[in-house]
Design a protein around this motif. Structure first.
Motif, PDB file in Angstrom:
ATOM      1  N   PRO A   1       6.264 -17.134 -14.061  1.00  0.00           N
ATOM      2  CA  PRO A   1       5.815 -17.191 -15.447  1.00  0.00           C
ATOM      3  C   PRO A   1       6.928 -17.073 -16.496  1.00  0.00           C
ATOM      4  CG  PRO A   1       4.313 -15.867 -14.167  1.00  0.00           C
ATOM      5  CD  PRO A   1       5.444 -16.237 -13.247  1.00  0.00           C
TER       6      PRO A   1
ATOM      7  N   ARG B   1       5.278  -9.585  -2.973  1.00  0.00           N
ATOM      8  CA  ARG B   1       3.975 -10.100  -2.578  1.00  0.00           C
ATOM      9  C   ARG B   1       2.953  -9.612  -3.577  1.00  0.00           C
ATOM     10  NH1 ARG B   1       2.526  -8.436   3.336  1.00  0.00           N
ATOM     11  NH2 ARG B   1       1.394  -7.029   2.002  1.00  0.00           N
ATOM     12  N   GLY B   2       2.074 -10.468  -3.987  1.00  0.00           N
ATOM     13  CA  GLY B   2       1.018 -10.043  -4.896  1.00  0.00           C
ATOM     14  C   GLY B   2       1.363 -10.215  -6.356  1.00  0.00           C
ATOM     15  N   ASP B   3       2.612 -10.517  -6.662  1.00  0.00           N
ATOM     16  CA  ASP B   3       2.968 -10.779  -8.052  1.00  0.00           C
ATOM     17  C   ASP B   3       2.223 -12.008  -8.564  1.00  0.00           C
ATOM     18  OD1 ASP B   3       4.632  -8.661  -8.169  1.00  0.00           O
ATOM     19  OD2 ASP B   3       6.498  -9.795  -8.235  1.00  0.00           O
ATOM     20  N   SER B   4       2.036 -12.061  -9.863  1.00  0.00           N
ATOM     21  CA  SER B   4       1.301 -13.165 -10.463  1.00  0.00           C
ATOM     22  C   SER B   4       2.174 -14.389 -10.626  1.00  0.00           C
ATOM     23  CB  SER B   4       0.797 -12.772 -11.855  1.00  0.00           C
ATOM     24  OG  SER B   4      -0.011 -11.641 -11.763  1.00  0.00           O
ATOM     25  N   VAL B   5       1.699 -15.520 -10.182  1.00  0.00           N
ATOM     26  CA  VAL B   5       2.383 -16.778 -10.460  1.00  0.00           C
ATOM     27  C   VAL B   5       1.368 -17.785 -10.976  1.00  0.00           C
ATOM     28  CG1 VAL B   5       4.197 -16.425  -8.746  1.00  0.00           C
ATOM     29  CG2 VAL B   5       2.090 -17.578  -8.091  1.00  0.00           C
ATOM     30  N   LEU B   6       1.902 -18.744 -11.697  1.00  0.00           N
ATOM     31  CA  LEU B   6       1.071 -19.811 -12.226  1.00  0.00           C
ATOM     32  C   LEU B   6       1.066 -20.939 -11.202  1.00  0.00           C
ATOM     33  CD1 LEU B   6      -0.480 -20.371 -14.845  1.00  0.00           C
ATOM     34  CD2 LEU B   6       1.583 -21.448 -15.747  1.00  0.00           C
TER      35      LEU B   6
ATOM     36  N   ARG C   1       6.950  -4.578 -11.414  1.00  0.00           N
ATOM     37  CA  ARG C   1       6.322  -5.884 -11.184  1.00  0.00           C
ATOM     38  C   ARG C   1       6.281  -6.733 -12.436  1.00  0.00           C
ATOM     39  NH1 ARG C   1       2.249  -4.748  -6.336  1.00  0.00           N
ATOM     40  NH2 ARG C   1       2.475  -6.927  -5.751  1.00  0.00           N
ATOM     41  N   THR C   2       5.787  -6.147 -13.504  1.00  0.00           N
ATOM     42  CA  THR C   2       5.640  -6.900 -14.753  1.00  0.00           C
ATOM     43  C   THR C   2       6.950  -7.561 -15.151  1.00  0.00           C
ATOM     44  OG1 THR C   2       4.175  -5.111 -15.414  1.00  0.00           O
ATOM     45  CG2 THR C   2       4.723  -6.764 -17.083  1.00  0.00           C
TER      46      THR C   2
ATOM     47  N   LYS D   1       1.394 -15.195  -2.154  1.00  0.00           N
ATOM     48  CA  LYS D   1       1.293 -14.879  -0.730  1.00  0.00           C
ATOM     49  C   LYS D   1       2.696 -14.806  -0.156  1.00  0.00           C
ATOM     50  CE  LYS D   1      -3.252 -16.591  -0.369  1.00  0.00           C
ATOM     51  NZ  LYS D   1      -4.334 -17.298   0.244  1.00  0.00           N
TER      52      LYS D   1
ATOM     53  N   LYS E   1      -4.292 -22.510 -12.220  1.00  0.00           N
ATOM     54  CA  LYS E   1      -4.779 -21.234 -11.701  1.00  0.00           C
ATOM     55  C   LYS E   1      -3.724 -20.154 -11.830  1.00  0.00           C
ATOM     56  CE  LYS E   1      -7.416 -23.472  -7.997  1.00  0.00           C
ATOM     57  NZ  LYS E   1      -7.611 -23.552  -6.529  1.00  0.00           N
ATOM     58  N   ALA E   2      -4.156 -18.944 -11.791  1.00  0.00           N
ATOM     59  CA  ALA E   2      -3.253 -17.820 -11.621  1.00  0.00           C
ATOM     60  C   ALA E   2      -3.531 -17.256 -10.247  1.00  0.00           C
ATOM     61  CB  ALA E   2      -3.501 -16.756 -12.685  1.00  0.00           C
ATOM     62  N   VAL E   3      -2.512 -17.078  -9.456  1.00  0.00           N
ATOM     63  CA  VAL E   3      -2.737 -16.539  -8.119  1.00  0.00           C
ATOM     64  C   VAL E   3      -1.715 -15.450  -7.817  1.00  0.00           C
ATOM     65  CG1 VAL E   3      -3.662 -18.723  -7.261  1.00  0.00           C
ATOM     66  CG2 VAL E   3      -1.239 -18.236  -6.999  1.00  0.00           C
ATOM     67  N   ALA E   4      -2.103 -14.601  -6.898  1.00  0.00           N
ATOM     68  CA  ALA E   4      -1.173 -13.604  -6.391  1.00  0.00           C
ATOM     69  C   ALA E   4      -0.309 -14.270  -5.333  1.00  0.00           C
ATOM     70  CB  ALA E   4      -1.935 -12.421  -5.801  1.00  0.00           C
TER      71      ALA E   4
ATOM     72  N   GLN F   1       8.234 -11.547 -15.489  1.00  0.00           N
ATOM     73  CA  GLN F   1       8.713 -12.012 -16.782  1.00  0.00           C
ATOM     74  C   GLN F   1      10.137 -12.537 -16.667  1.00  0.00           C
ATOM     75  OE1 GLN F   1       8.281  -8.828 -19.573  1.00  0.00           O
ATOM     76  NE2 GLN F   1       6.058  -9.048 -19.710  1.00  0.00           N
TER      77      GLN F   1
END
Lengths: 233, 233
Positions: free
Chosen positions: A221, A193-198, A44-45, A182, A177-180, A49
DNA sequence: CAGTGGTCTAGACCACACG
DNA sequence: GTGTGGTCTAGACCACTGA
């Protein structure tokens, strides 16, 4: 401890050639001695990136992010403008334009009544073929004609209006915001799904102070660098 | 389709009393007809929104986030200052101060040599007992004495220096990112690994333009609202 | 068609909190 | 000790891609 997995994956990515395909998930998981779920968690990380690109039915590839799109937040510019400046070519995909109804919160923000006819514009911005941003704009009807959209729209509502010269625009107020991601976002950006996006939630104002565009901008990101100078006192 | 689970969870949270404990994960999963893994996935969104609070060994609780800490990004203020302004009491926890070495990238950013002695300060900021931010500062040695830290430090390096009046501070340059929480961050903020958090990577400058503090600030999205005004042209 | 990533399941073991 | 959330595993089925 699966922190190791993270490091070992990092090593694998580091020594890989750009564009190289990784082993399939079951094989790689076996080789690393972990389950597939754990491997995917570790991946995921690197996905957010921008170091890994997964393509369903094809495989997972190592990517060398080229240039990062960098921007100070004080100035409002479209992604296309920013990319142009560093000589990066971006394209637009999955454009969808539809009439839509305002939900309660949006109507309130835009100071419109609930039954106002509105237009929703969503699209994906790709840098070198890779989706890096997913943008959804909502505007009151009447500002965008279908001919304009067909002929002039290249991905940015801002650029279109600036080019047209009317209405005159002044500024946008953005909430950060930072959101997971959807399902719709993860699909559009090709991430899990659930990865971090700005997320920038923005309201664009005309010179007269009228809200004219409500937009949600989801950024992968790894491909963007937003910075801001904050002054003391 | 587990989008349903998301909605059903949302409903469960909506009708619950603040502070109410949910069923245990195995029971709730069975009741909803999904596996525990799927349930946890669905819970992620609500955790980062601050609507759920999990406590290992105790249970999962419904939270009504009270006031959101809101800030324009143009001005540099500590979380404590912002919270004070809206009458929210915040406390500090898990303070750790240690001498540390600079890694390569940090040294370069701060224009210091690799063997400079530095001090790392990490702590968690809690609002109403809930961890909402995790802050890690790195400063060259000599700016903070241990007595000061013991007596004066309330969670903000910025406030301490402003109170002391020296060195004089001018501004910070922050880079804004969305990242998936790594183990240290998820532990500090009491969220799941991989959850989305907002990260400010900042460099604080003195009036003379000297970088004096490098900080990583991880924010739990649901508790903060950062906004910025972006001007056209 | 075979092989890939996307998703879900059932079950296990651990670390932790609390009585 | 008991029950909780934290983590991991092995295996299954699906949707998608490309030959």
């Amino acid at each position: 401890m699966s922190k190791d997995i993270h490091n070992r994956l990092e090593e694998i990515i580091a020594v890989a050639e750009p564009g190289e395909r990784l082993l399939s998930e079951p094989k790689l998981a076996e080789q690393l001695g972990v389950s597939r779920a754990t491997l995917r968690e570790a991946m995921r990380t690197f996905e957010t990136q921008g170091l890994l690109r997964r393509r369903q039915g094809v495989g997972t590839f190592v990517v060398r992010p080229t240039r990062v799109i960098e921007s100070g937040l004080e100035v409002l510019e479209s992604i296309e403008t920013l990319a142009d400046r560093i000589g990066l070519s971006v394209t637009m995909g999955e454009l969808q334009i539809s009439k839509c109804r305002l939900d309660n919160a949006t109507a309130k923000l835009m100071q419109l009544s609930l039954d106002t006819e509105a237009i929703c514009v969503s699209r994906v911005i790709l840098a070198e073929g890779r989706p890096v941003a997913y943008l959804v704009d909502t505007l009151p009807g009447g500002y965008l004609s279908s001919e304009e959209m067909a002929n002039e729209f290249t991905g940015s509502v801002l650029d279109l209006m600036l080019k047209r010269g009317t209405p005159l625009l002044e500024s946008a107020r953005s909430e950060i915001k930072a959101v997971a991601a959807k399902p719709d976002v993860s699909r559009a950006l090709n991430i899990q799904r659930g990865d971090s996006v700005l997320l920038f939630e923005s309201l664009l104002f005309t010179l007269e102070g009228l809200p004219i565009d409500y937009s949600l901008s989801y950024f992968l990101p790894g491909y963007f660098k937003f910075h801001v100078v904050r002054r003391v006192g």
